[in-house]
Design an enzyme around this catalytic site. Structure first.
Site, PDB file in Angstrom:
ATOM      1  N   GLU A  51    -107.926-147.900  -2.312  1.00 21.65           N
ATOM      2  CA  GLU A  51    -106.692-148.503  -1.769  1.00 21.65           C
ATOM      3  C   GLU A  51    -106.804-148.715  -0.260  1.00 21.65           C
ATOM      4  O   GLU A  51    -106.371-149.750   0.267  1.00 21.65           O
ATOM      5  CB  GLU A  51    -105.494-147.601  -2.082  1.00 21.65           C
ATOM      6  N   SER A  95     -97.455-146.522 -10.706  1.00 20.69           N
ATOM      7  CA  SER A  95     -96.455-147.111 -11.597  1.00 20.69           C
ATOM      8  C   SER A  95     -95.771-148.331 -10.962  1.00 20.69           C
ATOM      9  O   SER A  95     -95.458-149.300 -11.666  1.00 20.69           O
ATOM     10  CB  SER A  95     -95.415-146.054 -11.981  1.00 20.69           C
ATOM     11  N   ASP A 154     -96.554-143.041  -1.593  1.00 16.72           N
ATOM     12  CA  ASP A 154     -95.850-141.792  -1.896  1.00 16.72           C
ATOM     13  C   ASP A 154     -94.783-141.483  -0.848  1.00 16.72           C
ATOM     14  O   ASP A 154     -93.760-140.872  -1.162  1.00 16.72           O
ATOM     15  CB  ASP A 154     -96.865-140.649  -2.011  1.00 16.72           C
ATOM     16  N   GLY A 172     -98.243-149.490  -3.942  1.00 17.08           N
ATOM     17  CA  GLY A 172     -97.171-148.502  -3.831  1.00 17.08           C
ATOM     18  C   GLY A 172     -97.480-147.493  -2.730  1.00 17.08           C
ATOM     19  O   GLY A 172     -98.480-147.613  -2.014  1.00 17.08           O
TER      20      GLY A 172
HETATM   21  C1  5RP Z   1    -102.067-144.159  -5.955  1.00 17.46           C
HETATM   22  C2  5RP Z   1    -101.011-144.321  -4.935  1.00 17.46           C
HETATM   23  C3  5RP Z   1     -99.682-144.823  -5.419  1.00 17.46           C
HETATM   24  O1  5RP Z   1     -99.418-146.026  -4.801  1.00 17.46           O
HETATM   25  C4  5RP Z   1     -98.621-143.825  -5.089  1.00 17.46           C
HETATM   26  O2  5RP Z   1     -98.988-142.578  -5.662  1.00 17.46           O
HETATM   27  C5  5RP Z   1     -97.249-144.254  -5.612  1.00 17.46           C
HETATM   28  O3  5RP Z   1     -97.259-144.223  -7.005  1.00 17.46           O
HETATM   29  P1  5RP Z   1     -95.998-144.683  -7.861  1.00 17.46           P
HETATM   30  O4  5RP Z   1     -95.813-146.133  -7.628  1.00 17.46           O
HETATM   31  O5  5RP Z   1     -96.407-144.361  -9.292  1.00 17.46           O
HETATM   32  O6  5RP Z   1     -94.815-143.860  -7.414  1.00 17.46           O
HETATM   33  O7  5RP Z   1    -101.170-144.100  -3.766  1.00 17.46           O
HETATM   34  O8  5RP Z   1    -103.211-143.562  -5.389  1.00 17.46           O
END
Ligand code: 5RP
Length: 262
Positions: free
Chosen positions: A111, A35, A92, A90
């Site tokens: 990624e 997102s 987590d 992004g």
């Molecule tokens: C996808 C990722 C995202 O960058 C991570 O999950 C963060 O997501 P968000 O910006 O929706 O919080 O690693 O594989």
């Protein structure tokens, strides 16, 4: 409209907006997934439309590729680009050394390949992603579907010897069926609570047959851009050891806020 966004979405938006300024004409840029990365792609699309910014994007998922094309960004594959000036994505979780857990959106493999093939990786996040020690967010592990249950047992046995607080391993689901990544693999989520030695864990997990890649990004991220719901943005550069702050004003532009996805 911007006024309808939650504080978390505002934080993600301002981080993305600030990070979009790192992109310059002629660059080849890795575009993350999730997102926050979706906000980045929209902000870059706006710069393409309004400023005539010319760059090529290498998306890290089919979702990001579709959004990038929709907003007018030229998309090429990593093989066409070969090497990137920058990737923006992004996360987590990020810790004080800018080590990361990624893969909550299931795109960790592309990624990691894209970020590693970039001169610089910039992470965009809201402040809730900051942790003292990685591991509160379940660590995603991409595994091939063949024999995944045996791989899961091997992972569980491996975790017994590791410096972690939890050892539960679950198969990521998409409603009633196992989740499939863009590469056609499954994701095991490792509920570790606390990872004592992330570098060691990353190396050990990748030795297990059936494991394709794990969501620990060690020594890959250079800069984290942290957004806050009130518009403040903090930039931490691990190489320069610098912390800078700025503020983004919310402007109600139709094209950015009209069509909110993800
Ligand atoms: C996808 C990722 C995202 O960058 C991570 O999950 C963060 O997501 P968000 O910006 O929706 O919080 O690693 O594989």
């Amino acid at each position: 409209m911007a006024s309808d966004l939650s504080p978390i979405d505002k934080a993600k938006f301002v981080a993305a907006k600030q990070a979009s300024q790192y992109v310059e004409d002629g660059m080849k840029v890795g575009l993350g997934t999730g997102s926050t990365a979706a906000w980045l792609v929209r902000c870059l699309g706006e710069r393409v439309q309004d400023e005539g910014l010319r760059f090529t994007g290498v998306p890290t998922s089919s979702r990001t590729a579709a959004l990038a094309r929709e907003v007018g960004i030229d998309v090429i594959s990593l093989d066409e680009a070969k090497w990137l000036d920058l990737s923006i994505d992004g996360a987590d979780e990020y810790d004080g050394n800018l080590n990361l857990i990624k893969g909550g959106g299931g795109a960790l493999l592309q990624e990691k390949i894209v970020a590693t093939a970039s001169d610089q990786m910039v992470v965009i996040a809201d402040a809730s992603k900051s942790v003292e020690t990685l591991g509160g967010f379940p660590l995603p592990l991409e595994v091939v579907p063949f024999g995944w249950q045996t791989t899961k047992v091997l992972v569980e046995e491996t975790l017994v010897g590791m410096d972690v607080l939890g050892r539960k391993v679950t198969l990521r689901m998409n409603a009633e069926a196992p989740f499939y990544t863009d590469e056609g693999n499954h994701i095991l989520d490792l509920h570790l609570n606390r990872i004592g030695n992330a570098r060691q864990l990353s190396l050990v997990l990748n030795q297990i047959p059936g494991v394709v890649e794990n969501g620990l990004f060690i020594d890959i991220c250079d800069i984290v851009v942290i957004g806050h719901g009130d518009g403040r943005v903090e930039m931490r550069d691990i190489n320069e050891g610098s912390i800078n702050e700025t503020r983004i004003e919310f402007v109600e532009t139709d094209n950015l806020f009209a069509d909110l996805g993800e």
